[in-house]
Design a protein around this motif. Structure first.
Motif, PDB file in Angstrom:
ATOM      1  N   LEU A  82      22.077  91.763 -52.417  1.00 59.17           N
ATOM      2  CA  LEU A  82      22.594  91.669 -51.056  1.00 59.17           C
ATOM      3  C   LEU A  82      21.559  92.304 -50.144  1.00 59.17           C
ATOM      4  CD1 LEU A  82      26.200  92.909 -51.822  1.00 59.17           C
ATOM      5  CD2 LEU A  82      25.507  90.558 -51.459  1.00 59.17           C
ATOM      6  N   LYS A  83      21.124  91.551 -49.152  1.00 56.94           N
ATOM      7  CA  LYS A  83      20.108  92.052 -48.220  1.00 56.94           C
ATOM      8  C   LYS A  83      20.659  91.962 -46.807  1.00 56.94           C
ATOM      9  CE  LYS A  83      15.277  91.838 -46.944  1.00 56.94           C
ATOM     10  NZ  LYS A  83      15.326  93.207 -46.565  1.00 56.94           N
ATOM     11  N   PRO A  84      21.162  93.091 -46.268  1.00 60.65           N
ATOM     12  CA  PRO A  84      21.642  93.094 -44.884  1.00 60.65           C
ATOM     13  C   PRO A  84      20.463  92.929 -43.922  1.00 60.65           C
ATOM     14  CG  PRO A  84      22.363  95.059 -46.083  1.00 60.65           C
ATOM     15  CD  PRO A  84      21.357  94.373 -46.934  1.00 60.65           C
ATOM     16  N   GLN A  85      20.670  92.102 -42.908  1.00 53.91           N
ATOM     17  CA  GLN A  85      19.644  91.862 -41.884  1.00 53.91           C
ATOM     18  C   GLN A  85      20.347  91.716 -40.541  1.00 53.91           C
ATOM     19  OE1 GLN A  85      18.225  88.324 -43.956  1.00 53.91           O
ATOM     20  NE2 GLN A  85      16.238  89.314 -44.200  1.00 53.91           N
ATOM     21  N   GLY A  86      20.376  92.793 -39.784  1.00 55.33           N
ATOM     22  CA  GLY A  86      21.055  92.740 -38.483  1.00 55.33           C
ATOM     23  C   GLY A  86      22.539  92.505 -38.680  1.00 55.33           C
ATOM     24  N   ASP A  87      23.032  91.394 -38.093  1.00 58.03           N
ATOM     25  CA  ASP A  87      24.450  91.074 -38.262  1.00 58.03           C
ATOM     26  C   ASP A  87      24.664  89.983 -39.315  1.00 58.03           C
ATOM     27  OD1 ASP A  87      23.424  88.954 -36.862  1.00 58.03           O
ATOM     28  OD2 ASP A  87      25.021  88.887 -35.369  1.00 58.03           O
ATOM     29  N   ASN A  88      23.697  89.798 -40.183  1.00 53.94           N
ATOM     30  CA  ASN A  88      23.784  88.824 -41.278  1.00 53.94           C
ATOM     31  C   ASN A  88      23.545  89.521 -42.611  1.00 53.94           C
ATOM     32  OD1 ASN A  88      24.049  86.384 -39.692  1.00 53.94           O
ATOM     33  ND2 ASN A  88      21.924  86.726 -39.088  1.00 53.94           N
ATOM     34  N   VAL A  89      23.880  88.817 -43.668  1.00 54.55           N
ATOM     35  CA  VAL A  89      23.554  89.290 -45.006  1.00 54.55           C
ATOM     36  C   VAL A  89      23.088  88.091 -45.821  1.00 54.55           C
ATOM     37  CG1 VAL A  89      25.928  89.110 -45.882  1.00 54.55           C
ATOM     38  CG2 VAL A  89      24.323  90.610 -47.008  1.00 54.55           C
ATOM     39  N   THR A  90      21.992  88.278 -46.524  1.00 49.74           N
ATOM     40  CA  THR A  90      21.484  87.243 -47.416  1.00 49.74           C
ATOM     41  C   THR A  90      21.894  87.631 -48.832  1.00 49.74           C
ATOM     42  OG1 THR A  90      19.586  86.831 -45.987  1.00 49.74           O
ATOM     43  CG2 THR A  90      19.408  86.087 -48.270  1.00 49.74           C
TER      44      THR A  90
END
Length: 180
Positions: free
Chosen positions: A147-155
Motif C-alpha cells: 500500500l503506497k499512500p500518495q496525497g489523497d490516493n493510495v496505490t
C-alpha cells in the motif's frame, strides 16, 4: 462472473452448529489461501474457541489489525492466542445476542484482519494523518501486497506468483480485457 463469499462458510456453520446442537465441535481446516483454523468446544461445553493462523499475521497486526480486531470482537479476542495460532476468539455458550450475526462476524475474522491495513491507510488519508511511505504485507511465502499512500490516493500493488502456465495465460487475458 464468479462471486466468492467474503466469509468462511465452514467457520460460520461451526459457530451456528455450536449453538444449535449439543455436540462438541473439534475441527481443524484451511482455506484456499492456506490460512488454518482450529475450532473446538471446551470440555464443559461452556465456550467455543476459534483460532486462526495466517502467514502475514505480524504485518497485519502491526498495520491496524490489533485495534480493529479488538473493536470488532471485544472480550472474545484473547490477548494470548492458542499455541501455533496468531488470533484466538473465545465465544461463551451463554451468548444471548443474535447468534446468526455472531456467526457471520466470526466467519469474517480473516477478512477483517486482511482489511486492517487498507482501513488504516484510508482513515489516515481522510484524517490527513502522516502515514508510512509504503506498507508491505508478506501475505504468502512468495506473494506480497503493498500500500503506497500518495496525497489523497493510495496505490495498491499485488506481487503474485503464478505457478501454473495456465494461470499465467488466464491472468494475461484478464489484464488485457479488464485493465489495458
Amino acid at each position: 462472473m464468479l462471486l466468492l463469499e467474503t466469509h468462511n462458510r465452514i467457520l460460520y456453520d461451526e459457530v451456528i452448529s455450536h449453538f444449535n446442537s449439543d455436540r462438541r465441535v473439534n475441527n481443524v481446516f484451511a482455506d484456499f489461501d492456506g490460512v488454518k483454523f482450529n475450532v473446538f468446544t471446551a470440555e464443559d461445553k461452556s465456550t467455543l474457541t476459534v483460532s486462526m493462523s495466517i502467514k502475514a499475521a505480524a504485518d497485519l497486526m502491526k498495520h491496524g489489525g490489533a485495534p480493529l480486531l479488538k473493536s470488532i470482537y471485544g472480550e472474545m479476542l484473547q490477548a494470548r492466542p492458542e499455541p501455533g495460532y496468531d488470533v484466538t476468539l473465545v465465544i461463551p455458550t451463554s451468548f444471548s445476542g443474535n447468534k446468526e450475526e455472531l456467526a457471520k462476524k466470526v466467519s469474517l475474522l480473516k477478512r477483517h484482519l486482511v482489511a486492517a491495513p487498507f482501513l488504516m491507510v484510508f482513515e489516515g488519508i481522510e484524517a490527513k494523518k502522516p502515514l508510512p511511505d509504503i506498507i508491505s504485507i508478506d501475505y504468502r511465502s512468495d506473494e506480497s501486497f503493498y500500500l503506497k499512500p500518495q496525497g489523497d490516493n493510495v496505490t495498491v500493488i499485488f506481487d503474485i506468483a503464478f505457478k501454473d502456465a495456465d494461470d499465467v495465460v488466464l491472468s494475461k487475458i484478464f489484464l488485457q480485457v479488464n485493465i489495458l
